[in-house]
Write a protein that holds these residues in place. Structure first.
Motif, PDB file in Angstrom:
ATOM      1  N   ARG A 274       0.830  -1.199   0.000  1.00 45.65           N
ATOM      2  CA  ARG A 274       0.000   0.000   0.000  1.00 45.65           C
ATOM      3  C   ARG A 274       0.869   1.256   0.000  1.00 45.65           C
ATOM      4  O   ARG A 274       1.961   1.287   0.602  1.00 45.65           O
ATOM      5  N   PRO A 275       0.409   2.326  -0.644  1.00 45.44           N
ATOM      6  CA  PRO A 275       1.217   3.552  -0.804  1.00 45.44           C
ATOM      7  C   PRO A 275       1.567   4.246   0.503  1.00 45.44           C
ATOM      8  O   PRO A 275       2.575   4.947   0.572  1.00 45.44           O
ATOM      9  N   ASP A 276       0.710   4.086   1.543  1.00 45.77           N
ATOM     10  CA  ASP A 276       0.983   4.804   2.791  1.00 45.77           C
ATOM     11  C   ASP A 276       1.834   4.000   3.773  1.00 45.77           C
ATOM     12  O   ASP A 276       1.938   4.345   4.946  1.00 45.77           O
ATOM     13  N   MET A 277       2.499   2.912   3.301  1.00 47.14           N
ATOM     14  CA  MET A 277       3.383   2.141   4.177  1.00 47.14           C
ATOM     15  C   MET A 277       4.558   3.019   4.615  1.00 47.14           C
ATOM     16  O   MET A 277       5.263   3.597   3.778  1.00 47.14           O
ATOM     17  N   PRO A 278       4.795   3.157   5.922  1.00 47.12           N
ATOM     18  CA  PRO A 278       5.893   4.011   6.388  1.00 47.12           C
ATOM     19  C   PRO A 278       7.262   3.475   5.965  1.00 47.12           C
ATOM     20  O   PRO A 278       7.508   2.268   5.949  1.00 47.12           O
ATOM     21  N   VAL A 279       8.143   4.394   5.625  1.00 46.37           N
ATOM     22  CA  VAL A 279       9.508   4.065   5.207  1.00 46.37           C
ATOM     23  C   VAL A 279      10.468   5.064   5.857  1.00 46.37           C
ATOM     24  O   VAL A 279      10.149   6.254   5.973  1.00 46.37           O
ATOM     25  N   THR A 296       6.605   7.722   3.201  1.00 50.03           N
ATOM     26  CA  THR A 296       5.823   6.533   2.925  1.00 50.03           C
ATOM     27  C   THR A 296       6.305   5.947   1.602  1.00 50.03           C
ATOM     28  O   THR A 296       7.144   6.535   0.918  1.00 50.03           O
ATOM     29  N   LEU A 297       5.753   4.803   1.255  1.00 48.30           N
ATOM     30  CA  LEU A 297       6.151   4.193  -0.012  1.00 48.30           C
ATOM     31  C   LEU A 297       5.918   5.164  -1.169  1.00 48.30           C
ATOM     32  O   LEU A 297       6.693   5.189  -2.129  1.00 48.30           O
ATOM     33  N   ALA A 298       4.860   5.971  -1.061  1.00 45.09           N
ATOM     34  CA  ALA A 298       4.523   6.900  -2.139  1.00 45.09           C
ATOM     35  C   ALA A 298       5.391   8.154  -2.124  1.00 45.09           C
ATOM     36  O   ALA A 298       5.510   8.837  -3.149  1.00 45.09           O
ATOM     37  N   THR A 299       6.016   8.483  -0.975  1.00 47.35           N
ATOM     38  CA  THR A 299       6.708   9.774  -0.862  1.00 47.35           C
ATOM     39  C   THR A 299       8.201   9.673  -0.588  1.00 47.35           C
ATOM     40  O   THR A 299       8.908  10.685  -0.684  1.00 47.35           O
ATOM     41  N   ILE A 300       8.707   8.500  -0.234  1.00 47.49           N
ATOM     42  CA  ILE A 300      10.068   8.417   0.271  1.00 47.49           C
ATOM     43  C   ILE A 300      11.118   8.758  -0.789  1.00 47.49           C
ATOM     44  O   ILE A 300      12.168   9.320  -0.468  1.00 47.49           O
ATOM     45  N   VAL A 301      10.847   8.443  -2.053  1.00 44.98           N
ATOM     46  CA  VAL A 301      11.835   8.756  -3.083  1.00 44.98           C
ATOM     47  C   VAL A 301      12.022  10.272  -3.190  1.00 44.98           C
ATOM     48  O   VAL A 301      13.151  10.781  -3.248  1.00 44.98           O
ATOM     49  N   THR A 302      10.916  11.010  -3.179  1.00 43.74           N
ATOM     50  CA  THR A 302      10.993  12.467  -3.219  1.00 43.74           C
ATOM     51  C   THR A 302      11.645  13.015  -1.957  1.00 43.74           C
ATOM     52  O   THR A 302      12.488  13.916  -2.015  1.00 43.74           O
ATOM     53  N   LEU A 337       4.418  15.263   6.280  1.00 40.51           N
ATOM     54  CA  LEU A 337       5.240  15.028   5.100  1.00 40.51           C
ATOM     55  C   LEU A 337       4.460  14.292   4.026  1.00 40.51           C
ATOM     56  O   LEU A 337       4.516  14.622   2.840  1.00 40.51           O
ATOM     57  N   THR A 338       3.676  13.307   4.451  1.00 37.08           N
ATOM     58  CA  THR A 338       2.862  12.536   3.509  1.00 37.08           C
ATOM     59  C   THR A 338       1.859  13.444   2.808  1.00 37.08           C
ATOM     60  O   THR A 338       1.693  13.382   1.584  1.00 37.08           O
ATOM     61  N   GLU A 339       1.194  14.300   3.588  1.00 34.82           N
ATOM     62  CA  GLU A 339       0.177  15.182   3.018  1.00 34.82           C
ATOM     63  C   GLU A 339       0.791  16.200   2.060  1.00 34.82           C
ATOM     64  O   GLU A 339       0.283  16.440   0.958  1.00 34.82           O
ATOM     65  N   SER A 340       1.951  16.791   2.443  1.00 34.77           N
ATOM     66  CA  SER A 340       2.547  17.830   1.609  1.00 34.77           C
ATOM     67  C   SER A 340       3.085  17.268   0.308  1.00 34.77           C
ATOM     68  O   SER A 340       2.972  17.900  -0.757  1.00 34.77           O
ATOM     69  N   LEU A 341       3.656  16.091   0.353  1.00 33.31           N
ATOM     70  CA  LEU A 341       4.212  15.495  -0.856  1.00 33.31           C
ATOM     71  C   LEU A 341       3.131  14.934  -1.771  1.00 33.31           C
ATOM     72  O   LEU A 341       3.322  14.801  -2.963  1.00 33.31           O
TER      73      LEU A 341
END
Length: 343
Positions: A274-279, A296-302, A337-341
């Motif tokens: 899932r995209p919101d998995m913490p990383v 998160t999985l969706a935001t960690i690369v950025t 961080l998740t919300e802003s990204l």
């Protein structure tokens, strides 16, 4: 009772066979002493002029009387006298795990092996800052690997281990973390055994567990994760490996994974994570510049790109990241961080 004497600039005479005395000689030279070596058969001719200390190495049964005579000469002339055991037996190799780099995480067995070493072949992630003090009698050889550059290839390291050991030396191979966790320790063990070189393994504190702990992230937590998987991020994983990892659940710990982070995240996403998995990316664990970048999985690369994350780093993927951040009051930062990204 243990006495400490400053021997810097002082004349120290080492009496004994050259091979048996080599560690003793190296240790006193490392202490700054002006060392003179005298062969065991010349014990009666030892010059005590301007000498601070005489060290008789070994001696054996035949040398007892001569040693007692030398000790009496030292006593009468006010020169300190000591006896030490010499290096005996064939050479050997000790594969030592140095932990994540913090001196305090070096085990007692690891410290003892370094103290006894004639040669230390060390990696860049091993605890090297105090290496000269930890291995006072040893020749120190840097064989560390950098990303994309191997100063000494693995085959060359294997050859050095064997060559030094066959020459009668105690060789310590000092590695970061644990020698059998992505450390090629098993390859070095095999090379030694193939040449008949005795080889011992001293385990180390693995960075797979200790670096997340340094950031306050547990790899398991009751009710959250009852397993963790350690993965090498040195090369991209296959789709099948991504599928297995995503299906296991629990915690994923990735070593050497900064450069392959985008590929890993994309693969886990395709495999159904899932995209919101913490990383979290934990850089330079246990150093003064340790840093954690969370997402998160969706935001960690950025997030990792914005923070310019670099190796050495350990990646942690799973709900334990949220647990660790909550323990440190950082869960709200992850949410923001998740919300802003995502916006």
């Amino acid at each position: 009772m243990q006495l400490e004497i400053d021997l810097a600039g002082q004349r120290v005479v080492i009496v004994g066979a050259a091979r048996a005395s080599r560690r003793v000689v190296a240790r006193y030279r490392a202490a700054g002493a002006d060392v003179e070596c005298v062969a065991a058969e010349s014990i009666d001719a030892v010059d005590l002029a301007a000498t601070r200390l005489v060290v008789l190495v070994g001696g054996g049964h035949d040398g007892i009387e001569a040693g007692e005579t030398l000790q009496e000469r030292c006593r009468s002339e006010g020169v300190l006298f000591s006896r030490e055991a010499g290096a005996v037996g064939p050479g050997q190799v000790t594969l030592v795990g140095g932990g994540p780099g913090a001196l305090g995480l070096l085990t007692l067995d690891a410290a003892a092996a370094l103290q006894d070493a004639d040669v230390v072949l060390y990696d860049r992630l091993a605890p090297t800052r105090d290496l000269a003090a930890l291995a006072p009698a040893a020749e120190l050889v840097d064989v560390g690997k950098l990303p994309g550059h191997h100063r000494v290839p693995q085959s060359g390291i294997n050859d050095l281990l064997v060559q030094h050991a066959l020459a009668g030396r105690h060789v310590v191979r000092l590695k970061g973390g644990d020698p059998f966790v992505f450390g090629r320790g098993s390859e070095e063990l095999a090379a030694c055994l193939a040449e008949g070189v005795p080889c011992r393994v001293v385990p180390g504190v693995s960075s797979a567990i200790s670096v997340p702990a340094a950031a306050g992230i547990p790899v398991t937590h009751r009710g959250v994760s009852h397993l963790f998987t350690v993965v090498s991020g040195h090369a991209p994983l296959t789709d099948e490996e991504h599928l297995h990892l995503a299906g296991l659940g629990g915690t994923i710990v990735v070593l050497m994974g900064v450069s392959t982070l985008p590929h890993l995240v994309a693969g886990l996403g395709r495999a159904g994570m899932r995209p919101d998995m913490p990383v979290a990316v934990v850089e330079r664990g246990y150093s003064a510049s340790q840093r954690t970048t969370a997402g998160t999985l969706a935001t960690i690369v950025t997030a990792a790109g914005a923070a310019r994350c670099q190796s050495p780093a350990v990646l942690v993927i799973g709900e334990v990241v949220r647990v660790g951040l909550e323990l440190q009051g950082g869960a709200m930062h992850l949410a923001r961080l998740t919300e802003s990204l995502a916006s």
